[in-house]
Write a protein that holds these residues in place. Structure first.
Motif, mmCIF file in Angstrom:
data_model
loop_
_atom_site.group_PDB
_atom_site.id
_atom_site.type_symbol
_atom_site.label_atom_id
_atom_site.label_comp_id
_atom_site.label_asym_id
_atom_site.label_seq_id
_atom_site.Cartn_x
_atom_site.Cartn_y
_atom_site.Cartn_z
ATOM 1 N N CYS A 1 0.850 -1.194 0.000
ATOM 2 C CA CYS A 1 0.000 0.000 0.000
ATOM 3 C C CYS A 1 0.884 1.241 0.000
ATOM 4 O O CYS A 1 2.098 1.170 0.232
ATOM 5 C CB CYS A 1 -0.958 -0.010 1.188
ATOM 6 S SG CYS A 1 -0.173 -0.134 2.787
ATOM 7 N N ASP A 2 0.287 2.390 -0.254
ATOM 8 C CA ASP A 2 1.054 3.626 -0.362
ATOM 9 C C ASP A 2 1.406 4.202 1.000
ATOM 10 O O ASP A 2 2.535 4.624 1.228
ATOM 11 C CB ASP A 2 0.271 4.649 -1.185
ATOM 12 C CG ASP A 2 -0.036 4.131 -2.580
ATOM 13 O OD1 ASP A 2 0.915 3.868 -3.331
ATOM 14 O OD2 ASP A 2 -1.229 3.962 -2.904
ATOM 15 N N TRP A 3 0.427 4.254 1.882
ATOM 16 C CA TRP A 3 0.643 4.791 3.226
ATOM 17 C C TRP A 3 0.136 3.791 4.250
ATOM 18 O O TRP A 3 -0.764 3.005 3.981
ATOM 19 C CB TRP A 3 -0.124 6.096 3.457
ATOM 20 C CG TRP A 3 0.184 7.228 2.540
ATOM 21 C CD1 TRP A 3 1.187 7.318 1.618
ATOM 22 C CD2 TRP A 3 -0.544 8.464 2.452
ATOM 23 N NE1 TRP A 3 1.144 8.524 0.969
ATOM 24 C CE2 TRP A 3 0.091 9.255 1.455
ATOM 25 C CE3 TRP A 3 -1.649 8.984 3.115
ATOM 26 C CZ2 TRP A 3 -0.362 10.520 1.118
ATOM 27 C CZ3 TRP A 3 -2.108 10.248 2.779
ATOM 28 C CH2 TRP A 3 -1.458 11.005 1.801
ATOM 29 N N ILE A 4 0.728 3.854 5.431
ATOM 30 C CA ILE A 4 0.209 3.150 6.596
ATOM 31 C C ILE A 4 0.053 4.164 7.727
ATOM 32 O O ILE A 4 0.973 4.934 8.013
ATOM 33 C CB ILE A 4 1.145 2.016 7.056
ATOM 34 C CG1 ILE A 4 1.027 0.802 6.138
ATOM 35 C CG2 ILE A 4 0.844 1.593 8.499
ATOM 36 C CD1 ILE A 4 -0.215 -0.047 6.344
ATOM 37 N N VAL A 5 -1.102 4.174 8.362
ATOM 38 C CA VAL A 5 -1.333 4.991 9.548
ATOM 39 C C VAL A 5 -1.221 4.052 10.744
ATOM 40 O O VAL A 5 -2.072 3.184 10.945
ATOM 41 C CB VAL A 5 -2.722 5.662 9.518
ATOM 42 C CG1 VAL A 5 -2.915 6.528 10.756
ATOM 43 C CG2 VAL A 5 -2.882 6.495 8.245
ATOM 44 N N ALA A 6 -0.149 4.208 11.499
ATOM 45 C CA ALA A 6 0.135 3.281 12.590
ATOM 46 C C ALA A 6 -0.149 3.924 13.937
ATOM 47 O O ALA A 6 0.006 5.144 14.100
ATOM 48 C CB ALA A 6 1.600 2.845 12.533
ATOM 49 N N ASN A 7 -0.557 3.105 14.881
ATOM 50 C CA ASN A 7 -0.696 3.605 16.250
ATOM 51 C C ASN A 7 -0.469 2.480 17.244
ATOM 52 O O ASN A 7 -0.495 1.295 16.903
ATOM 53 C CB ASN A 7 -2.057 4.276 16.482
ATOM 54 C CG ASN A 7 -3.233 3.379 16.146
ATOM 55 O OD1 ASN A 7 -3.083 2.182 15.950
ATOM 56 N ND2 ASN A 7 -4.413 3.973 16.083
ATOM 57 N N ASP A 8 -0.212 2.876 18.479
ATOM 58 C CA ASP A 8 0.018 1.942 19.581
ATOM 59 C C ASP A 8 -1.302 1.761 20.324
ATOM 60 O O ASP A 8 -1.810 2.700 20.936
ATOM 61 C CB ASP A 8 1.085 2.517 20.518
ATOM 62 C CG ASP A 8 1.475 1.546 21.633
ATOM 63 O OD1 ASP A 8 0.739 0.562 21.860
ATOM 64 O OD2 ASP A 8 2.496 1.793 22.292
ATOM 65 N N VAL A 9 -1.845 0.559 20.244
ATOM 66 C CA VAL A 9 -3.142 0.300 20.879
ATOM 67 C C VAL A 9 -2.998 -0.546 22.135
ATOM 68 O O VAL A 9 -3.931 -1.234 22.546
ATOM 69 C CB VAL A 9 -4.119 -0.378 19.883
ATOM 70 C CG1 VAL A 9 -4.449 0.567 18.742
ATOM 71 C CG2 VAL A 9 -3.544 -1.698 19.355
ATOM 72 N N SER A 10 -1.827 -0.479 22.757
ATOM 73 C CA SER A 10 -1.671 -1.154 24.040
ATOM 74 C C SER A 10 -2.743 -0.657 25.003
ATOM 75 O O SER A 10 -3.140 0.517 24.947
ATOM 76 C CB SER A 10 -0.287 -0.869 24.630
ATOM 77 O OG SER A 10 0.741 -1.270 23.747
ATOM 78 N N PRO A 11 -3.242 -1.521 25.888
ATOM 79 C CA PRO A 11 -4.347 -1.119 26.766
ATOM 80 C C PRO A 11 -4.096 0.177 27.524
ATOM 81 O O PRO A 11 -5.017 0.975 27.724
ATOM 82 C CB PRO A 11 -4.472 -2.311 27.728
ATOM 83 C CG PRO A 11 -3.966 -3.476 26.942
ATOM 84 C CD PRO A 11 -2.863 -2.935 26.077
ATOM 85 N N GLU A 12 -2.836 0.425 27.919
ATOM 86 C CA GLU A 12 -2.556 1.620 28.713
ATOM 87 C C GLU A 12 -2.678 2.910 27.917
ATOM 88 O O GLU A 12 -2.793 4.001 28.495
ATOM 89 C CB GLU A 12 -1.161 1.531 29.336
ATOM 90 C CG GLU A 12 -0.019 1.402 28.350
ATOM 91 C CD GLU A 12 0.315 -0.051 28.005
ATOM 92 O OE1 GLU A 12 1.409 -0.284 27.476
ATOM 93 O OE2 GLU A 12 -0.530 -0.928 28.276
ATOM 94 N N THR A 13 -2.669 2.838 26.584
ATOM 95 C CA THR A 13 -2.794 4.061 25.779
ATOM 96 C C THR A 13 -4.229 4.566 25.735
ATOM 97 O O THR A 13 -4.466 5.753 25.523
ATOM 98 C CB THR A 13 -2.309 3.824 24.338
ATOM 99 O OG1 THR A 13 -3.208 2.912 23.671
ATOM 100 C CG2 THR A 13 -0.893 3.270 24.307
ATOM 101 N N GLY A 14 -5.206 3.678 25.889
ATOM 102 C CA GLY A 14 -6.607 4.067 25.827
ATOM 103 C C GLY A 14 -7.081 4.476 24.446
ATOM 104 O O GLY A 14 -8.165 5.041 24.288
#
Length: 397
Positions: free
Chosen positions: A343-356
Motif C-alpha cells: 500500500c502507499d501509506w500506513i497509519v500506525a498507532n500503539d493500541v496497548s491497553p494503557e494508551t486508551g
C-alpha cells in the motif's frame, strides 16, 4: 484551487509561527497570492526575510512607515484582500480583536477592514481555557470571524491539551471551504471502518475493541472536502458520517464483497479492524455447554482486503492507505506491513491497553510513507481525521 485569490496573512508571536512558513507555501501552491504581515512578536520566531522569500511579496511590519503608506496605505491593504487570515492567532491578538484595539499594524488592519477574517488560534492550554480568552472567542465569533481549531495535543511548553494551532493543510482546507471550493469534488473515496464480527454460532462471535470512531471521523472529513465517500462499516459503536454512502456489513467476507462492489475509486482508506481469522463451519445452532467438554473450533484465515486492493493489476486506486494497530515496535511492524501489503501509506498507532486509544476519543498516529515515518502528536480522532483528509486531498489534487 485558490487561483487568483488574495490572502492577507497576519503572523503573530508564538512558536506556532514556524507553521506559517509552510502555510504560505501551501497557499501559493494552490494559486493564492499571499501578502504577509508580521507583528513585532512574530519576528522573534520567524524572520521577515524567510517570510518574504516564501510569499514572493514584501512583508508589512510597521504602522507608521512613510514608504509603506505611500505605496499602499494600511486602510487599502486591509481591504484589498479576498480574505484576512491570522495564523497563528495569539491570545493577545484575539483580545485586541474582541475589544476593538488598534495599537499596531496587525490590529489596525483587522479593525479597519470590511474583508472577512479567519483566525487559527495557538496558545498555552491554560491561556486557551481562561474565561477571558473564551469570552473573547465568543465575541469575535459573534462579530463574524471564522475560527479554525485549535487542536488538542502536546505543547512546546510541555503541557497537553487544546491550544495547538491547526496544521497548515487543515487551515488550507478551511480557506478553500470559505471560498466554496471543495478540493475533493468529483473524487470517489472508499473508507472501511469498525470491527468485523465473525460468528461462532447464532449468538456468539469473535470481535475486537474497535469502536469505529477514527474511521467515521475520517469518512466525515473526506465528505466535508467534497468527496463521494463509500463508507463500508462493520458493527461499530459510533454512528456513520453524514452525507456518505453507507454500506453496513458484519463479517470480513461481507466487507470484501462490499469493497469490490465499490471499486473503482480514486482512493481507498482501510481503517477497519478486520478480524484475521474466522471459525470454519460456524454452527447453525447455538452450541450447548457440556460439563467437561470444550467445543472444538477450527479457524481459517480471513481475506486480506487491504493487500488484495493494493496489489490489483488493473483498476488499483491511485492512493491506498492502510491502518496498523500495534502493541510493540510500532514503526518497525507498520513499515514491514506497508511493504508486505504494497500500500502507499500506513497509519500506525500503539493500541496497548494503557494508551486508551482503541475505543477512546484520542489517537497518536505515525504516518508511514515512502518518505519514512512521520509521528503526529496526540490529538482527538476528529483532528487526526481532518489532518489525514487534508493530506489525502493534497495527494489526489
Amino acid at each position: 484551487m485558490l487561483q487568483d485569490k488574495r490572502i492577507l496573512l497576519i503572523l503573530t508571536g508564538g512558536i506556532a509561527a514556524y507553521k506559517g512558513l509552510d502555510l504560505i507555501r501551501r497557499l501559493r501552491e494552490r494559486g493564492a497570492a499571499v501578502t504577509p504581515v508580521l507583528t513585532r512578536a512574530a519576528e522573534q520566531f520567524v524572520t521577515p526575510l524567510s517570510v518574504s522569500a516564501l510569499a514572493g511579496e514584501k512583508v508589512y511590519r510597521d504602522l507608521f512607515n512613510l514608504t509603506d503608506e505611500a505605496e499602499m496605505g494600511h486602510i487599502q491593504l486591509s481591504r484589498s484582500a479576498d480574505l484576512i487570515l491570522v495564523a497563528p492567532a495569539t491570545a493577545d491578538i484575539m483580545a485586541k480583536m474582541a475589544h476593538g484595539r488598534a495599537d499596531d499594524l496587525a490590529s489596525t488592519l483587522l479593525l479597519a477592514t470590511d474583508t472577512s477574517v479567519m483566525v487559527a488560534p495557538a496558545m498555552n492550554v491554560r491561556m486557551w481555557d481562561h474565561p477571558a480568552t473564551q469570552r473573547n472567542l465568543a465575541q469575535i465569533k459573534s462579530d463574524g470571524v471564522s475560527v479554525v481549531g485549535p487542536n488538542k495535543g502536546d505543547m512546546a511548553c510541555g503541557e497537553h491539551g487544546p491550544g495547538r494551532m491547526s496544521e497548515p493543510m487543515e487551515i488550507v482546507a478551511a480557506v478553500e471551504a470559505y471560498f466554496g471550493l471543495r478540493p475533493l469534488s468529483g473524487k470517489r473515496v472508499l473508507v472501511t471502518s469498525g470491527p468485523t464480527h465473525e460468528p461462532i454460532d447464532p449468538v456468539r462471535y469473535i470481535a475486537n475493541r474497535s469502536s469505529g470512531a477514527q474511521g467515521a471521523a475520517l469518512g466525515q472529513a473526506l465528505a466535508d472536502l467534497g468527496a463521494h465517500v463509500v463508507f463500508v462499516t462493520g458493527p461499530a459503536v459510533v454512528p456513520p458520517p453524514i452525507g456518505v454512502e453507507v454500506v453496513a456489513v458484519q463479517t470480513a467476507q461481507e466487507m470484501k464483497g462490499a469493497v469490490n462492489a465499490a471499486l473503482p475509486v480514486d482512493a481507498a482508506v482501510f481503517a477497519a479492524a478486520v478480524a484475521d481469522w474466522r471459525v470454519e463451519g460456524a454452527s447453525a445452532q447455538k452450541l450447548k455447554k457440556v460439563a467437561g467438554d470444550m467445543p472444538k473450533l477450527q479457524f481459517t484465515e480471513n481475506p486480506d482486503i487491504l493487500a488484495e486492493v493494493a496489489q490489483m493489476d488493473q483498476g488499483r486506486p491511485g492512493l491506498v492507505v492502510g491502518f496498523a494497530a500495534e502493541t510493540d515496535d510500532v514503526v518497525a511492524h507498520a513499515t514491514a506491513k506497508r511493504a508486505r501489503k504494497e500500500c502507499d501509506w500506513i497509519v500506525a498507532n500503539d493500541v496497548s491497553p494503557e494508551t486508551g486509544i482503541m475505543g477512546g476519543t484520542e489517537n497518536a498516529v505515525i504516518l508511514i510513507t515512502d518518505h519514512g515515518a512521520d509521528p503526529w502528536p496526540s490529538m482527538s480522532k476528529t483532528d487526526v481525521a481532518t489532518q489525514l483528509a487534508a493530506r489525502i486531498s493534497d495527494a489526489l489534487t
